[in-house]
Design a protein around this motif. Structure first.
Motif, PDB file in Angstrom:
ATOM      1  N   UNK A  62       2.013   4.636   6.298  1.00  0.00           N
ATOM      2  CA  UNK A  62       0.892   5.557   6.487  1.00  0.00           C
ATOM      3  C   UNK A  62       1.438   6.954   6.216  1.00  0.00           C
ATOM      4  N   UNK A  63       0.913   7.588   5.189  1.00  0.00           N
ATOM      5  CA  UNK A  63       1.385   8.916   4.805  1.00  0.00           C
ATOM      6  C   UNK A  63       0.210   9.732   4.294  1.00  0.00           C
ATOM      7  N   UNK A  64       0.473  10.773   3.533  1.00  0.00           N
ATOM      8  CA  UNK A  64      -0.602  11.636   3.032  1.00  0.00           C
ATOM      9  C   UNK A  64      -1.597  10.878   2.164  1.00  0.00           C
ATOM     10  N   UNK A  65      -1.189   9.737   1.635  1.00  0.00           N
ATOM     11  CA  UNK A  65      -2.078   8.927   0.805  1.00  0.00           C
ATOM     12  C   UNK A  65      -2.855   7.889   1.607  1.00  0.00           C
ATOM     13  N   UNK A  66      -2.674   7.845   2.929  1.00  0.00           N
ATOM     14  CA  UNK A  66      -3.404   6.914   3.785  1.00  0.00           C
ATOM     15  C   UNK A  66      -2.551   5.730   4.227  1.00  0.00           C
ATOM     16  N   UNK A  67      -3.202   4.793   4.908  1.00  0.00           N
ATOM     17  CA  UNK A  67      -2.548   3.572   5.395  1.00  0.00           C
ATOM     18  C   UNK A  67      -2.592   2.543   4.283  1.00  0.00           C
ATOM     19  N   UNK A  68      -1.394   2.005   3.938  1.00  0.00           N
ATOM     20  CA  UNK A  68      -1.342   0.996   2.880  1.00  0.00           C
ATOM     21  C   UNK A  68      -0.441  -0.148   3.302  1.00  0.00           C
ATOM     22  N   UNK A  69      -0.849  -1.346   2.989  1.00  0.00           N
ATOM     23  CA  UNK A  69      -0.045  -2.520   3.259  1.00  0.00           C
ATOM     24  C   UNK A  69       0.912  -2.707   2.091  1.00  0.00           C
ATOM     25  N   UNK A  70       2.206  -2.795   2.410  1.00  0.00           N
ATOM     26  CA  UNK A  70       3.227  -2.951   1.384  1.00  0.00           C
ATOM     27  C   UNK A  70       3.473  -4.422   1.051  1.00  0.00           C
ATOM     28  N   UNK A  71       3.433  -5.255   2.077  1.00  0.00           N
ATOM     29  CA  UNK A  71       3.694  -6.679   1.887  1.00  0.00           C
ATOM     30  C   UNK A  71       3.103  -7.426   3.071  1.00  0.00           C
ATOM     31  N   UNK A  72       2.547  -8.598   2.831  1.00  0.00           N
ATOM     32  CA  UNK A  72       1.958  -9.365   3.913  1.00  0.00           C
ATOM     33  C   UNK A  72       1.666 -10.789   3.465  1.00  0.00           C
ATOM     34  N   UNK A  73       1.798 -11.703   4.396  1.00  0.00           N
ATOM     35  CA  UNK A  73       1.316 -13.050   4.143  1.00  0.00           C
ATOM     36  C   UNK A  73       0.040 -13.311   4.940  1.00  0.00           C
ATOM     37  N   UNK A  74      -0.461 -12.272   5.613  1.00  0.00           N
ATOM     38  CA  UNK A  74      -1.678 -12.400   6.411  1.00  0.00           C
ATOM     39  C   UNK A  74      -2.893 -11.796   5.719  1.00  0.00           C
ATOM     40  N   UNK A  75      -2.670 -10.842   4.834  1.00  0.00           N
ATOM     41  CA  UNK A  75      -3.760 -10.171   4.133  1.00  0.00           C
ATOM     42  C   UNK A  75      -4.073 -10.962   2.866  1.00  0.00           C
ATOM     43  N   UNK A  76      -5.319 -11.365   2.711  1.00  0.00           N
ATOM     44  CA  UNK A  76      -5.645 -12.165   1.521  1.00  0.00           C
ATOM     45  C   UNK A  76      -5.559 -11.354   0.229  1.00  0.00           C
ATOM     46  N   UNK A  77      -5.359 -12.051  -0.862  1.00  0.00           N
ATOM     47  CA  UNK A  77      -5.336 -11.423  -2.184  1.00  0.00           C
ATOM     48  C   UNK A  77      -6.763 -11.099  -2.607  1.00  0.00           C
ATOM     49  N   UNK A  78      -6.889 -10.216  -3.592  1.00  0.00           N
ATOM     50  CA  UNK A  78      -8.209  -9.892  -4.131  1.00  0.00           C
ATOM     51  C   UNK A  78      -8.743 -11.083  -4.911  1.00  0.00           C
ATOM     52  N   UNK A  79      -9.978 -10.981  -5.350  1.00  0.00           N
ATOM     53  CA  UNK A  79     -10.584 -12.038  -6.150  1.00  0.00           C
ATOM     54  C   UNK A  79      -9.748 -12.305  -7.395  1.00  0.00           C
ATOM     55  N   UNK A  80      -9.122 -11.261  -7.944  1.00  0.00           N
ATOM     56  CA  UNK A  80      -8.281 -11.402  -9.123  1.00  0.00           C
ATOM     57  C   UNK A  80      -6.872 -11.901  -8.810  1.00  0.00           C
TER      58      UNK A  80
END
Length: 99
Positions: A62-80
């Protein structure tokens, strides 16, 4: 899960006011580590084990560009099929959307 995220965001908000702060929280089925640098960049990770015994994790920044997930096996992938890698857009609050 909702309660865990609320607690996590609360901890992030509390620790954001203190530069060079490190947090390490562990329980039998969950773990959280978070660091805040002098320039207010928050990095961390949290993990938990589901009732079925599956281990999940999320690494974030979380920095000036906002909160971003760097790596995860819990967050689903996009449709693509694109997984979180930190280059995706940040998560913004609904209050920012109303402006």
């Amino acid at each position: 899960m909702k309660c865990f995220m609320i607690v996590l965001l609360g901890l992030a908000a509390i620790t954001a006011a203190r530069p060079d702060f490190s947090l390490d929280f562990s329980r039998e089925d969950s773990h959280q580590v978070q660091e805040i640098s002098r320039d207010n960049v928050i990095t961390g990770s949290y993990s938990w084990t589901s009732p079925e015994g599956v281990k999940f994790f999320v690494k974030y920044i979380a920095d000036k560009d906002g909160y971003r997930i760097l790596e995860s096996n819990a967050v689903p992938a996009t449709v693509g099929g694109v997984r979180a890698d930190g280059t995706q857009g940040s998560f913004v609050s609904s209050e920012e959307d109303r402006k």
